[in-house]
Write an enzyme that holds these catalytic residues in place. Structure first.
Site, mmCIF file in Angstrom:
data_model
loop_
_atom_site.group_PDB
_atom_site.id
_atom_site.type_symbol
_atom_site.label_atom_id
_atom_site.label_comp_id
_atom_site.label_asym_id
_atom_site.label_seq_id
_atom_site.Cartn_x
_atom_site.Cartn_y
_atom_site.Cartn_z
ATOM 1 N N ASP A 117 0.881 -1.176 0.000
ATOM 2 C CA ASP A 117 0.000 0.000 0.000
ATOM 3 C C ASP A 117 0.917 1.224 0.000
ATOM 4 O O ASP A 117 1.356 1.690 1.055
ATOM 5 C CB ASP A 117 -0.900 -0.003 1.227
ATOM 6 C CG ASP A 117 -1.616 -1.341 1.397
ATOM 7 O OD1 ASP A 117 -2.213 -1.806 0.411
ATOM 8 O OD2 ASP A 117 -1.546 -1.908 2.509
ATOM 9 N N ASP A 151 6.144 0.826 6.780
ATOM 10 C CA ASP A 151 7.459 0.323 6.364
ATOM 11 C C ASP A 151 8.104 1.313 5.401
ATOM 12 O O ASP A 151 7.512 1.702 4.389
ATOM 13 C CB ASP A 151 7.314 -1.033 5.666
ATOM 14 C CG ASP A 151 6.812 -2.108 6.617
ATOM 15 O OD1 ASP A 151 7.282 -2.127 7.772
ATOM 16 O OD2 ASP A 151 5.949 -2.910 6.202
ATOM 17 N N SER A 192 41.274 17.757 25.668
ATOM 18 C CA SER A 192 40.960 16.934 26.834
ATOM 19 C C SER A 192 41.670 17.446 28.082
ATOM 20 O O SER A 192 41.587 18.612 28.422
ATOM 21 C CB SER A 192 41.301 15.470 26.535
ATOM 22 O OG SER A 192 40.696 14.614 27.475
ATOM 23 N N ASP A 198 34.968 15.293 23.318
ATOM 24 C CA ASP A 198 36.419 15.257 23.437
ATOM 25 C C ASP A 198 37.038 14.903 22.086
ATOM 26 O O ASP A 198 36.693 13.894 21.466
ATOM 27 C CB ASP A 198 36.778 14.191 24.481
ATOM 28 C CG ASP A 198 38.233 14.221 24.890
ATOM 29 O OD1 ASP A 198 39.082 14.502 24.038
ATOM 30 O OD2 ASP A 198 38.503 13.955 26.072
#
Length: 828
Positions: free
Chosen positions: A39, A97, A364, A650
């Site tokens: 469909d 779907d 960092s 980071d």
């Protein structure tokens, strides 16, 4: 495209086009249903022109659905417009779907011509979709847009809606007016009509002038929770609605009256008016350095020239272009990186080299050191041994208080306040507060922009903090990563040539304008962002531990293929993006992909590129090409311009180094002193950066190591590409313990009693400096300081030779430039 410098933005003539898309039919569609035919319906998505998807009707129970439906869209001539056509199988009672999506560059459609395209969805079953396109110019729609060649900022307009409010007693129940302009910054706004406030109220919507959008208005009853409990009516009961097409209104029309029936009282009067918005942008478009950084460099240059003359014992002064640019690059590594960077900077200071440095870039844990040092505007002129002693107190103290009930209550209060200030609190922010608790005395009120005071006279190097923008979920860091740099002056995304003032980071932007100002976040929140050791997803973890991405490619990567036919290829002059077919993975793969790519504890930041679009020729821009390294770069609809938020993490999750900001051509860096704080792979970041830069065409020295060099690491490596003077000289200092075992100072042997002091464990599982250890013993801290300083001092001659080489290259380059200028003048 205009021929101009890539460092500036400019105005460009543009047109609006009327695009007609006719969805005709599909053929041989098998669908996913086993017992019935599909469909089918088709959805159209064009994010650069549509706020919502458009949808055809559903053709039930047919393998050859015929729609013959036409859609009209308004598109912009200078914007990269990618239309997505998705085919779906409608299901009753379950989710529909999704079978296929075709990504089609509208630059393939010639102006004033009708083009029929047949998209092959499945060769095996000969599944096809037939679509017709037509493109015409809208008369009298010539515009100008602001662009830097990569990003486009169309004209913005402001729609003012003034509403005549009724007296409170005019309504039996509370009534509100809901106004919506899809695609605007505000989206929806509500006005309570039966309040005791003024008789008139005005709301404003900001949106792209060229979009064919509309304003919808609805009058709704508002029920209290008591009314909803004891009533069968819905919570918001619509009394009347109307829609106003905004494409028909111009700023010269003046006020336009609109009436909305109110049933119980006279019609609701609204006056709407369109206004031009100022052309000045709050997002800086351009790949050049900002003016403040240029001013800083002119001041820093003299400091560097004097320091280099003294260090190298030169007889003549260095002037102008003869002065090399020296940068320090520091990797991440938690408390290990934070502690070691203090030590290395102190070593540079003792050698007289710190004043020779123009930039310090960190990622960092090394950013924790930088952000702390720059609280003092004169830090590099002070004795850094005092800073090391302060850091020692924090690194060696117990961290139990960080996790106490008292601190947890404090964190909660702070995050609540951050939310009020416009931030989007997350675990990243909590981590930042914990870093503050572990390594700072009390609440730190400083902000990144405050560090400008440390640069006013060029007295310190310019700090650059590096992060990466990634996708929050569904995409691995390997497939999407964009460098984002922070300085006290600006925050910018390198690839797009877009920056904002550091003071405005965390505020809300739209179409290049600052729309809602929020307080700049405290530095601890940025420390959590720059050094978030917890934001890995499983795919990133796999890559970092194995350096292999085949797992991702084999099992969960989306299935995408080029489906262009020869006729499309022949007329692809205005387009560069191939027509691609996306086939969704099955349910199991989608679940597995979500598990692997989800970043459950990442934070999001307001996207300052929101409302901007990619230029139709963005791929041709040299600077964009330099930083284009993600798989998603071939899908403009999935890039950052169309994202609501940034997801900053980071930078160490790709390459644990902070090289990229230092490799921008405009910064002209000659020497990078690289401090690598990795325990087990001290040369990996160099090799990764070399591969990355080679692929991207960025100047970087070759890194070729023998097996012997891989097994036994040296204290310092000199990477210098004599054949490419555009590549900086890189002096790489890994965290290793070599001659320090026998020498306590350069040239001074240890006595038998002192040999134990040289036993510093910087490798292996049992090293006290492992990543997640934030508390060292005093002995371990002191040994790390002595080791890192020794390695630096022991290689002073290598640094001296590199500096002399850089000066010689600069002078030769300057002499060549002067010679060329003289010859040009003589010819003239």
């Amino acid at each position: 495209m205009n021929t101009i410098s890539p460092s500036t933005y400019y105005k460009e003539e543009a047109s609006n086009y009327e695009l007609t898309v006719r969805i005709i039919k599909a053929r041989n569609i098998h669908g996913t249903d086993v017992v019935s035919k599909p469909d089918c319906y088709v959805c159209l998505s064009l994010p650069t022109a549509l706020t919502d998807k458009k949808k055809t009707k559903t053709v039930w129970n047919s393998r050859n659905p015929f729609w013959d439906e036409t859609f009209h869209l308004r598109i912009h001539s200078q914007v990269k417009n990618i239309l997505e056509l998705s085919l779906h199988d409608e299901d009753v009672g379950t989710a529909d779907d999704h079978m296929f999506t075709v990504s089609y560059d509208l630059g393939n459609v010639p102006l004033n011509e009708t083009v029929m395209e047949t998209f092959t969805l499945n060769n095996e079953f000969q599944e096809e979709l037939y679509v017709e396109f037509n493109l015409v110019t809208i008369p009298d729609a010539q515009k100008t847009v602001t662009t830097n060649g990569v990003l486009v900022c169309p004209e913005m307009v402001a729609l003012e809606v003034e509403v005549e409010k009724h007296r409170k007693e005019a309504f039996k129940r509370k009534t509100e007016l809901a106004l919506t302009v899809r695609g605007s910054y505000e989206d929806s706004q509500r006005i309570l009509l039966s309040s005791d406030s003024s008789s008139h109220e005005t709301v404003v919507f900001h949106y792209p002038r060229d979009w064919g959008t509309e304003m919808s208005a609805s009058l709704n009853r508002v029920y209290s929770s008591f009314d909803v409990t004891f009533s069968n009516e819905t919570e918001n009961d619509s009394l009347s609605q109307t829609t106003v097409p905004l494409s028909l209104i111009t700023p010269t029309d003046g006020e336009i009256n609109v009436q909305l029936p109110a049933m119980e009282v006279k019609p609701l009067e609204m006056q709407i008016k369109l206004k031009e918005c100022p052309e000045k942008l709050d997002v800086r478009l351009g790949f050049d350095l900002c003016d403040k950084e240029k001013i800083f460099l002119s001041k820093r240059q003299q400091v560097v020239a004097d320091a280099l003359k003294k260090f190298l014992q030169l007889e003549e002064d260095l002037v102008g272009e003869e002065i090399p640019v020296v940068a320090v690059m520091a990797t991440g590594g938690g408390a290990r990186a934070m502690s070691s960077l203090y030590s290395h900077l102190y070593g540079l200071q003792k050698m007289g080299l710190l004043d020779c440095v123009s930039y310090i870039a960190g990622a960092s844990g090394s950013t924790w050191t930088m952000s702390k040092l720059y609280e003092d505007p004169e830090w590099s002129q002070s004795n850094l041994s005092e800073s090391i002693q302060k850091a020692k107190k924090h690194v060696t103290k117990t961290k139990m208080r960080t996790f106490s009930v008292e601190r947890l209550k404090y964190y909660r209060k702070e995050l609540q306040q951050a939310a009020k200030d416009g931030q989007k609190p997350s675990f990243t922010d909590l981590w930042g507060l914990m870093i503050e608790s572990m390594f700072h005395n009390g609440r730190n009120e400083s902000r990144l922009s405050d560090q400008q005071a440390a640069l006013e006279e060029g007295q310190n190097p310019l700090p650059i903090y590096l992060a990466m923008n990634v996708k929050q979920d569904t995409i691995s860091t390997l497939d999407f990563k964009e460098w984002c740099e922070f300085t006290p002056y600006e925050v910018g995304l390198l690839k797009y040539g877009a920056s904002i003032r550091t003071e405005d980071f965390g505020s809300e932007f739209y179409m290049g304008r600052l729309m809602k100002k929020h307080p700049e976040p405290r530095i601890c929140y940025l420390q959590g962002l720059w050094g978030n050791v917890f934001s890995l997803n499983l795919v990133d973890t796999w890559y970092l531990t194995t350096q292999l991405d085949t797992f991702w490619d084999t099992w969960v990567k989306d299935r995408i293929k080029d489906i262009d036919k020869e006729d499309i290829r022949l007329r692809r002059e205005a387009a560069h993006t191939k027509t691609r077919l996306f086939t969704p993975a099955g349910t199991f793969s989608r679940i597995w992909k979500g598990v692997l790519t989800n970043r459950p504890i990442d934070g999001e930041q307001h996207n300052f590129l929101r409302g901007l679009h990619l230029h139709k020729d963005y791929h041709k821009h040299a600077q964009y090409a330099t930083w284009k390294d993600s798989n998603l770069d071939i899908f403009p609809n999935k890039l950052t311009t169309l994202a609501d938020n940034l997801c900053l993490v980071d930078a160490g999750y790709f390459i644990n180094a902070s090289f990229p900001p230092l490799l921008r051509p405009r910064r002209k860096v000659d020497i990078i002193i690289s401090f690598d704080y990795t325990l087990d792979t001290p040369l990996l970041c160099m090799e990764q950066t070399c591969v990355y830069c080679t692929t991207q065409g960025i100047g970087f020295p070759k890194v070729s190591l023998s097996e012997e060099e891989r097994k036994k690491h040296r204290e310092c490596y000199n990477f210098n590409d004599e054949d490419n003077h555009n590549a900086p000289i890189v002096l790489h200092f890994p965290l290793v313990n070599d001659t320090f075992k026998q020498f306590k100072e350069p040239g001074v042997l240890r006595s038998p009693e002192e040999l134990a002091d040289g036993n510093v464990d910087v490798t292996g599982t049992w090293s006290p400096y492992f990543l997640t250890n934030f508390t060292y013993s005093e002995q371990d801290f002191d040994r790390l300081m002595k080791l890192t300083q020794y390695n630096l001092l022991n290689n002073k001659q290598l640094i001296t030779d590199a500096l002399l080489t850089a000066v010689r290259r600069r002078r030769a380059r300057n002499l060549l430039s002067e010679t060329c200028q003289t010859r040009t003048q003589q010819k003239t």
